[in-house]
Enzyme design. Structure first.
Site, PDB file in Angstrom:
ATOM      1  N   ILE A  78     -17.933  34.886 -12.096  1.00  0.00           N
ATOM      2  CA  ILE A  78     -17.768  34.455 -10.706  1.00  0.00           C
ATOM      3  C   ILE A  78     -18.863  33.445 -10.370  1.00  0.00           C
ATOM      4  CG2 ILE A  78     -17.897  35.225  -8.299  1.00  0.00           C
ATOM      5  CD1 ILE A  78     -16.653  37.876  -9.216  1.00  0.00           C
ATOM      6  N   HIS A  95      -4.932  30.942 -13.432  1.00  0.00           N
ATOM      7  CA  HIS A  95      -5.014  32.382 -13.195  1.00  0.00           C
ATOM      8  C   HIS A  95      -3.675  33.005 -13.580  1.00  0.00           C
ATOM      9  CE1 HIS A  95      -6.390  36.069 -11.318  1.00  0.00           C
ATOM     10  NE2 HIS A  95      -5.214  36.162 -10.744  1.00  0.00           N
ATOM     11  N   THR A 127     -12.356  27.473  -5.072  1.00  0.00           N
ATOM     12  CA  THR A 127     -13.181  27.475  -3.856  1.00  0.00           C
ATOM     13  C   THR A 127     -14.021  28.754  -3.893  1.00  0.00           C
ATOM     14  OG1 THR A 127     -11.569  28.701  -2.552  1.00  0.00           O
ATOM     15  CG2 THR A 127     -11.353  26.298  -2.572  1.00  0.00           C
TER      16      THR A 127
HETATM   17  N1  NHR Z   1     -15.583  31.654  -8.840  1.00  0.00           N
HETATM   18  C1  NHR Z   1     -15.228  31.411  -7.573  1.00  0.00           C
HETATM   19  N2  NHR Z   1     -16.207  31.350  -6.669  1.00  0.00           N
HETATM   20  N3  NHR Z   1     -13.945  31.240  -7.161  1.00  0.00           N
HETATM   21  C2  NHR Z   1     -12.950  31.357  -8.058  1.00  0.00           C
HETATM   22  O1  NHR Z   1     -11.700  31.192  -7.632  1.00  0.00           O
HETATM   23  C3  NHR Z   1     -13.257  31.644  -9.419  1.00  0.00           C
HETATM   24  C4  NHR Z   1     -14.611  31.776  -9.784  1.00  0.00           C
HETATM   25  C5  NHR Z   1     -14.955  32.094 -11.104  1.00  0.00           C
HETATM   26  C6  NHR Z   1     -13.973  32.309 -12.042  1.00  0.00           C
HETATM   27  C7  NHR Z   1     -11.568  32.612 -12.663  1.00  0.00           C
HETATM   28  C8  NHR Z   1     -10.959  33.981 -12.214  1.00  0.00           C
HETATM   29  C9  NHR Z   1      -9.667  34.273 -12.969  1.00  0.00           C
HETATM   30  O2  NHR Z   1      -8.887  33.364 -13.233  1.00  0.00           O
HETATM   31  C10 NHR Z   1     -12.619  32.219 -11.677  1.00  0.00           C
HETATM   32  C11 NHR Z   1     -12.264  31.853 -10.380  1.00  0.00           C
HETATM   33  C12 NHR Z   1     -13.730  36.320 -13.362  1.00  0.00           C
HETATM   34  C13 NHR Z   1     -13.726  37.287 -12.377  1.00  0.00           C
HETATM   35  C14 NHR Z   1     -14.737  38.423 -12.414  1.00  0.00           C
HETATM   36  O3  NHR Z   1     -14.562  39.435 -11.748  1.00  0.00           O
HETATM   37  C15 NHR Z   1     -12.811  37.170 -11.340  1.00  0.00           C
HETATM   38  C16 NHR Z   1     -11.900  36.105 -11.308  1.00  0.00           C
HETATM   39  C17 NHR Z   1     -11.934  35.122 -12.293  1.00  0.00           C
HETATM   40  C18 NHR Z   1     -12.827  35.246 -13.322  1.00  0.00           C
HETATM   41  N4  NHR Z   1     -15.866  38.294 -13.199  1.00  0.00           N
HETATM   42  C19 NHR Z   1     -16.921  39.293 -13.362  1.00  0.00           C
HETATM   43  C20 NHR Z   1     -18.272  38.759 -12.839  1.00  0.00           C
HETATM   44  O4  NHR Z   1     -19.111  39.612 -12.474  1.00  0.00           O
HETATM   45  C21 NHR Z   1     -17.103  39.628 -14.814  1.00  0.00           C
HETATM   46  C22 NHR Z   1     -15.838  40.182 -15.412  1.00  0.00           C
HETATM   47  C23 NHR Z   1     -15.872  40.244 -16.939  1.00  0.00           C
HETATM   48  O5  NHR Z   1     -16.845  39.756 -17.557  1.00  0.00           O
HETATM   49  O6  NHR Z   1     -14.891  40.765 -17.513  1.00  0.00           O
HETATM   50  O7  NHR Z   1     -18.517  37.540 -12.827  1.00  0.00           O
HETATM   51  O8  NHR Z   1      -9.335  35.441 -13.238  1.00  0.00           O
END
Ligand code: NHR
Length: 182
Positions: A78, A95, A127
């Site tokens: 994120i 996504h 965003t």
């Molecule tokens: N960041 C923002 N601010 N906004 C978005 O729309 C984002 C983003 C970062 C990544 C991809 C998204 C997907 O397509 C994405 C979109 C990771 C997580 C998550 O929970 C959620 C959505 C997406 C990617 N990540 C955890 C974290 O703490 C780690 C999860 C893991 O390592 O398995 O960063 O799905």
């Protein structure tokens, strides 16, 4: 990532300038290098909970490569609003759901649990709102009897490989109207 890189040839308005991963062991790094694309990896695990420091390291790599557009592809960290602000309107993500359904994780299992008749993938502008940016394209697949999260994911993936290059080509030409497949 490979589908995007392979698409950027000929009359395509963009070229790949950097493949950047948060995982130094990601297979995509070797694939990109074999295609002659510069690569870099910033391991987020070295930064603990300090997302700002991780992102500063990402930003340093990006400032060297000076891309006009960022495409997230399987990028699972994120990003903070502060990072996103600097790339507003220039960052895309794919996504694996028909957004606005199923933001976040485990999308295939959630579509099955809900009994959906169709599923798919969405390219959207990134965003600060997680998986909530403007939709730039969508591709649909049927959900079939006996599907598992794995079989459904395997049906969506080839559509991801078609949709994302189609959206990037349009977006790089300055056209933000959404692409709908099939
Ligand atoms: N960041 C923002 N601010 N906004 C978005 O729309 C984002 C983003 C970062 C990544 C991809 C998204 C997907 O397509 C994405 C979109 C990771 C997580 C998550 O929970 C959620 C959505 C997406 C990617 N990540 C955890 C974290 O703490 C780690 C999860 C893991 O390592 O398995 O960063 O799905």
């Amino acid at each position: 990532m490979v589908a995007l890189a392979e698409s950027m040839v000929g009359d395509h308005p963009a070229r790949p300038v950097l493949v950047l991963s948060n995982d130094p062991t990601a297979g995509g790094l070797e694939k990109a290098a074999a295609m002659g694309i510069p690569t870099a990896a910033i391991d987020h695990r070295g930064f603990g909970k300090d997302r700002a420091a991780f992102e500063a390291a990402l930003q340093a790599e990006l400032e060297k490569a000076r891309p006009d557009i960022l495409c997230l592809a399987g990028f699972m960290r994120i990003l903070t609003p502060e990072f996103i602000e600097g790339w507003a309107g220039r960052m895309l993500n794919i996504h694996p759901s028909l957004l606005p359904k199923y933001r976040g994780l485990h999308t295939h299992a959630r579509a099955l649990e809900a009994g959906d008749a169709e599923h798919g993938c969405t390219v959207h502008e990134v965003t600060a709102e997680l998986d909530g940016g403007p939709i730039l394209g969508q591709a649909r697949v049927p959900v079939l009897p006996g599907d598992t999260p794995e079989s459904l994911a395997a049906r969506v993936l080839p559509m991801e490989h078609r949709l994302y290059p189609a959206v990037l080509r349009r977006f790089a030409a300055g056209d933000r109207r959404p692409v709908f497949l099939p």
